[in-house]
Design a protein around this motif. Structure first.
Motif, short mmCIF file in Angstrom:
data_model
loop_
_atom_site.label_atom_id
_atom_site.label_comp_id
_atom_site.label_asym_id
_atom_site.label_seq_id
_atom_site.Cartn_x
_atom_site.Cartn_y
_atom_site.Cartn_z
N VAL A 29 -6.31 0.03 6.72
CA VAL A 29 -6.21 1.35 7.34
C VAL A 29 -7.57 1.74 7.95
O VAL A 29 -7.65 2.41 8.97
CB VAL A 29 -5.75 2.38 6.28
CG1 VAL A 29 -5.80 3.80 6.81
CG2 VAL A 29 -4.33 2.04 5.81
N VAL A 67 -3.15 -5.92 -0.44
CA VAL A 67 -1.87 -5.37 0.01
C VAL A 67 -1.62 -5.79 1.47
O VAL A 67 -0.50 -6.06 1.88
CB VAL A 67 -1.83 -3.85 -0.20
CG1 VAL A 67 -0.66 -3.21 0.53
CG2 VAL A 67 -1.75 -3.53 -1.69
N HIS A 122 -6.25 2.76 -0.54
CA HIS A 122 -5.64 2.08 -1.69
C HIS A 122 -4.30 2.70 -2.09
O HIS A 122 -3.76 2.34 -3.14
CB HIS A 122 -6.60 2.07 -2.87
CG HIS A 122 -7.85 1.27 -2.61
ND1 HIS A 122 -7.84 -0.10 -2.45
CD2 HIS A 122 -9.14 1.66 -2.44
CE1 HIS A 122 -9.08 -0.53 -2.23
NE2 HIS A 122 -9.89 0.50 -2.21
N GLY A 123 -3.80 3.67 -1.33
CA GLY A 123 -2.48 4.20 -1.66
C GLY A 123 -2.45 5.71 -1.76
O GLY A 123 -3.43 6.39 -1.42
N ALA A 173 1.45 -6.29 -2.06
CA ALA A 173 2.73 -5.61 -1.83
C ALA A 173 3.22 -6.07 -0.45
O ALA A 173 3.23 -7.27 -0.17
CB ALA A 173 2.54 -4.09 -1.88
N LYS A 174 3.56 -5.10 0.41
CA LYS A 174 3.87 -5.33 1.83
C LYS A 174 4.49 -6.70 2.18
O LYS A 174 5.68 -6.90 1.99
CB LYS A 174 2.60 -5.09 2.66
CG LYS A 174 2.19 -3.60 2.72
CD LYS A 174 1.07 -3.39 3.72
CE LYS A 174 0.51 -1.98 3.70
NZ LYS A 174 1.27 -1.00 4.42
N GLU A 231 -10.94 -4.16 -0.35
CA GLU A 231 -10.02 -4.94 0.49
C GLU A 231 -10.84 -6.02 1.21
O GLU A 231 -11.87 -5.70 1.81
CB GLU A 231 -9.38 -4.05 1.55
CG GLU A 231 -8.62 -2.86 1.02
CD GLU A 231 -8.55 -1.74 2.08
OE1 GLU A 231 -7.74 -1.82 3.00
OE2 GLU A 231 -9.36 -0.78 1.98
N ASP A 250 -7.94 -5.94 -3.47
CA ASP A 250 -6.72 -5.27 -2.98
C ASP A 250 -6.23 -6.03 -1.75
O ASP A 250 -6.77 -5.90 -0.66
CB ASP A 250 -7.01 -3.80 -2.65
CG ASP A 250 -5.76 -3.09 -2.10
OD1 ASP A 250 -4.82 -3.77 -1.67
OD2 ASP A 250 -5.76 -1.84 -2.07
N THR A 261 0.54 1.03 -3.97
CA THR A 261 -0.06 2.10 -4.76
C THR A 261 0.06 1.80 -6.25
O THR A 261 -0.91 1.84 -7.00
CB THR A 261 0.63 3.45 -4.44
OG1 THR A 261 0.44 3.75 -3.07
CG2 THR A 261 0.10 4.57 -5.31
C1 LIG Z 1 -4.98 -2.08 1.27
C2 LIG Z 1 -3.86 -1.20 0.83
N1 LIG Z 1 -3.73 -0.91 -0.47
C3 LIG Z 1 -2.74 -0.14 -0.93
C4 LIG Z 1 -1.81 0.40 -0.07
C5 LIG Z 1 -0.70 1.24 -0.59
O1 LIG Z 1 0.51 0.54 -0.49
P1 LIG Z 1 1.90 1.33 -0.50
O2 LIG Z 1 1.98 2.11 0.75
O3 LIG Z 1 2.91 0.21 -0.61
O4 LIG Z 1 1.90 2.18 -1.73
C6 LIG Z 1 -1.90 0.13 1.30
C7 LIG Z 1 -0.93 0.70 2.25
O5 LIG Z 1 -1.10 0.68 3.43
C8 LIG Z 1 -2.96 -0.69 1.75
O6 LIG Z 1 -3.11 -0.97 3.05
#
Ligand SMILES: Cc1ncc(COP(=O)(O)O)c(C=O)c1O
Length: 436
Positions: A215, A245, A139-140, A272-273, A210, A243, A112
């Motif tokens: 999700v 993540v 995206h969060g 992230a992740k 993405e 993105d 996020t």
């Molecule tokens: C593509 C994407 N962006 C952003 C996020 C947000 O990440 P976080 O849950 O670490 O804030 C996620 C979380 O699942 C995600 O899948």
């Protein structure tokens, strides 16, 4: 605490918005490599990795040895002091971004925050504020990230942020234009221009997407899609934000970043992740001119924290040393083959999609109408729990199974997973035969 006490305390002391999979929450007490164990000691084969996060196995010995050492050396100083773990990780990331062009990093603690940072950077760089995002995206969970997100169920509190419009996504299985690829001419990508010209001022700050919508149900655009979109976005003055993540660090097989599968060099990548293998970390990495445009000062108390940065570097080293990007491609192809075999057997499976070790299975009541099999997906989730495999659920209609095992998974694990998933499908088809 006993299992029941844990579930009760969750209900009583957490926001009810903290939801759990399954009718009765699964209480996990420990994990190692590709396995987790529940509070009753039952072992599960984990093909979801805490939402595409456990990239190199739970409690990985190599990663944890480095974390233990760092814990006893330097744990926290904040971004207002310099230290080696953050510098070393930033340097390493600069060396692996597409064409080596994204060389400046800003670290935070979540996806996020990574996306928030990317939008601020895009706005500072372009002097514009409007952002194009995609329908079915996630995206969060900050106010801005929920505005970027395009699933009603993940947008809480009225979504008050202005300046974000949503393009149709490249959801070929349910084409928003009712067309068929490739005859469609990738209309969804071309339509981004019409969107910019009709719903913005015509001068945008950027686009965020993405490479595979996580999700959203591992929705995987056709190869040309992002190239066309990137050209349009840049024509109207915007930057391209990928993105990653979920899709970074070899997840899609062969490449470090998902967007590389489409031959696009973004201006900003967020992640992230999987970078932390379970340790909280967020990354915004940008081309230098974009990063440099963020004039003034900013702080992230935990950003680039010595522990998180050590985890990130250890994960990247592990992926490199064990050749896991190649493993993700090879074992991913093997896994996809197995899932396609299941599609031949089970008519509930409408589509198998994805790349590398990021595969989605969309379930439908019948393959012609493609009516989402939402209830059946819930039943499959319960059955997989009984058969002791873990996987995720997603999609706007809650009818997509999400499979994302650690990148160091073996074909033997895939065989076991496929066997147990097959049994789960057989159980649900027998329990609730659907008309087709
Ligand atoms: C593509 C994407 N962006 C952003 C996020 C947000 O990440 P976080 O849950 O670490 O804030 C996620 C979380 O699942 C995600 O899948």
């Amino acid at each position: 605490m006993t299992k029941d006490e844990i579930i009760l305390a969750n209900r009583e002391f957490l926001f009810p918005a903290v939801f759990h999979y399954y009718k009765t929450p699964l209480v996990i007490s420990r994990a190692k490599d590709q396995y987790v164990w529940d509070a009753d000691g039952a072992q599960y084969l984990d093909f979801f990795g805490g939402i595409v996060t456990v990239s190199v196995g739970h409690c990985n010995d190599t990663i944890n040895a480095k974390l233990h050492k760092q814990m006893d050396t330097l744990q926290h100083v904040s971004t207002v002091f310099a230290h080696e773990p953050q510098a070393a990780l930033a340097k390493q990331i600069a060396g692996i971004t597409p064409e080596g062009k994204l060389t400046k990093s800003f670290f935070t603690s979540s996806g996020t925050e990574a996306n928030e940072t990317a939008i601020v950077a895009a706005r500072c760089y372009t002097g514009s504020s409007e952002i194009i995002a995609l329908r079915h995206s996630y995206h969060g969970r900050s106010a801005l990230a929920m505005t970027l997100t395009a699933h009603a169920s993940w947008r809480l509190g009225g979504v008050p942020q202005p300046g974000v419009v949503h393009a149709h996504n490249a959801y070929c299985y349910r084409c928003p234009f009712g067309l068929t690829y490739p005859d469609c001419g990738v209309k969804c990508a071309q339509d981004v221009e019409e969107l910019i010209r009709t719903t913005t001022s015509g001068r945008i700050a950027g686009f965020i997407g993405e490479p595979i919508q996580g999700v959203g149900g591992f929705i995987t655009p056709p190869k040309e899609y992002f190239g066309i979109v990137a050209d349009i976005v840049r024509k109207y003055g915007g930057v391209f934000i990928s993105d990653e993540v979920q899709t970074a660090w070899g997840r899609t097989g062969g490449k470090w970043f998902g967007i590389e599968q489409y031959g696009v060099v973004p201006d900003i990548i967020t992640s992230a992740k999987g970078l932390g293998n379970g340790f909280p970390i967020g990354l915004t990495v940008a081309k230098p001119e974009v990063a440099d445009a963020m004039k003034g000062a900013t702080i992230s108390t935990f950003g680039g924290n010595p522990m998180a940065a050590t985890a990130g570097k250890a994960v990247l080293d592990f992926i490199e040393e064990k050749n896991l990007r190649v493993n993700a491609a090879e074992v991913g192809a093997y896994l996809k083959g197995k899932m396609l075999e299941l599609q031949d057997k089970h008519s509930l499976i409408g589509e198998v999609r994805g790349m590398g070790l990021m595969l989605g299975i969309e379930l439908v009541q019948d393959r012609k109408s493609k009516t989402p099999a939402t209830a059946e997906t819930g039943m499959i989730m319960e059955a997989t729990r009984e058969h002791r495999i873990l996987l995720g659920k997603g999609g706007l209609y809650g009818n997509v199974l999400r499979i994302s095992p650690p990148l160091n998974i073996s074909k033997t694990d895939v065989d076991e997973f496929a066997r147990l998933l097959d049994r789960s499908f057989a159980q649900v088809q027998v329990a609730a035969p659907v008309s087709r």
